[in-house]
Scaffold this motif. Structure first.
Motif, mmCIF file in Angstrom:
data_model
loop_
_atom_site.group_PDB
_atom_site.id
_atom_site.type_symbol
_atom_site.label_atom_id
_atom_site.label_comp_id
_atom_site.label_asym_id
_atom_site.label_seq_id
_atom_site.Cartn_x
_atom_site.Cartn_y
_atom_site.Cartn_z
ATOM 1 N N TRP A 74 17.595 40.966 30.089
ATOM 2 C CA TRP A 74 17.824 39.896 31.583
ATOM 3 C C TRP A 74 17.619 40.490 32.612
ATOM 4 N N PHE A 75 18.513 41.602 32.767
ATOM 5 C CA PHE A 75 18.732 42.547 34.041
ATOM 6 C C PHE A 75 17.675 43.519 34.150
ATOM 7 N N ARG A 131 20.389 38.151 39.350
ATOM 8 C CA ARG A 131 20.314 39.409 38.234
ATOM 9 C C ARG A 131 20.386 40.542 38.852
#
Length: 151
Positions: free
Chosen positions: A132-133, A68
């Motif tokens: 998500w990141f 990520r």
């Protein structure tokens, strides 16, 4: 969003990127005469280069999807649009000069591969993928802030 739940768009990024790699391999098999002539020119260098490119692509997908890494996500997008420009511009120049080699099928595979890679790069910037990141970046900064610094 849970830290363990990978968003659907990130999963599709991974699948589309691997599909693009598969199209490249299919293109090499379909155009075996060209691949074999490149191999005949420098067998060791050709083999090492092909394996290195495949390993770099797999590592890059791992870096984006599983680690990520946010800068890798941005580099994926920038790199994809740069490649689209170079492929389009280069093919246009070659076609105008009459030096374009290849078949219509090879051109179709090139368009398919570029479409897979472009869509995959865009999927990294959907709302759930961005979260998500961002969550990973927030966790990394929180961890580094809690770690005592050596003087």
């Amino acid at each position: 969003m849970s830290d363990k739940t990978m968003p659907t768009s990130v999963r599709y990024y991974e699948r589309l990127t691997y599909a693009g790699v598969a199209v490249v391999l299919i293109n090499q098999v379909v155009n075996w005469d060209r691949t074999a002539s490149r191999f005949a020119e420098a067998p060791l260098a050709f083999t090492i280069l092909q394996i290195a490119i495949l390993c770099i692509q797999i590592f890059w997908v791992w870096l984006v999807v599983h680690k990520r890494v946010n800068w890798a996500r941005w580099m994926t997008l920038c790199g994809q649009f740069a490649m689209m420009f170079l492929i389009g511009f280069g093919f246009g120049v070659l076609a105008i000069k009459g030096h374009a080699e290849g078949t219509v099928f090879e051109f179709a595979l090139l368009i398919l591969m570029t479409s897979f890679y472009s869509l995959a790069a865009c999927l990294l910037f959907t709302r759930d993928a961005t979260m998500w990141f961002v969550l990973q970046a927030d966790m990394n900064s929180a961890t580094s802030a809690q770690t005592p610094q050596m003087v």
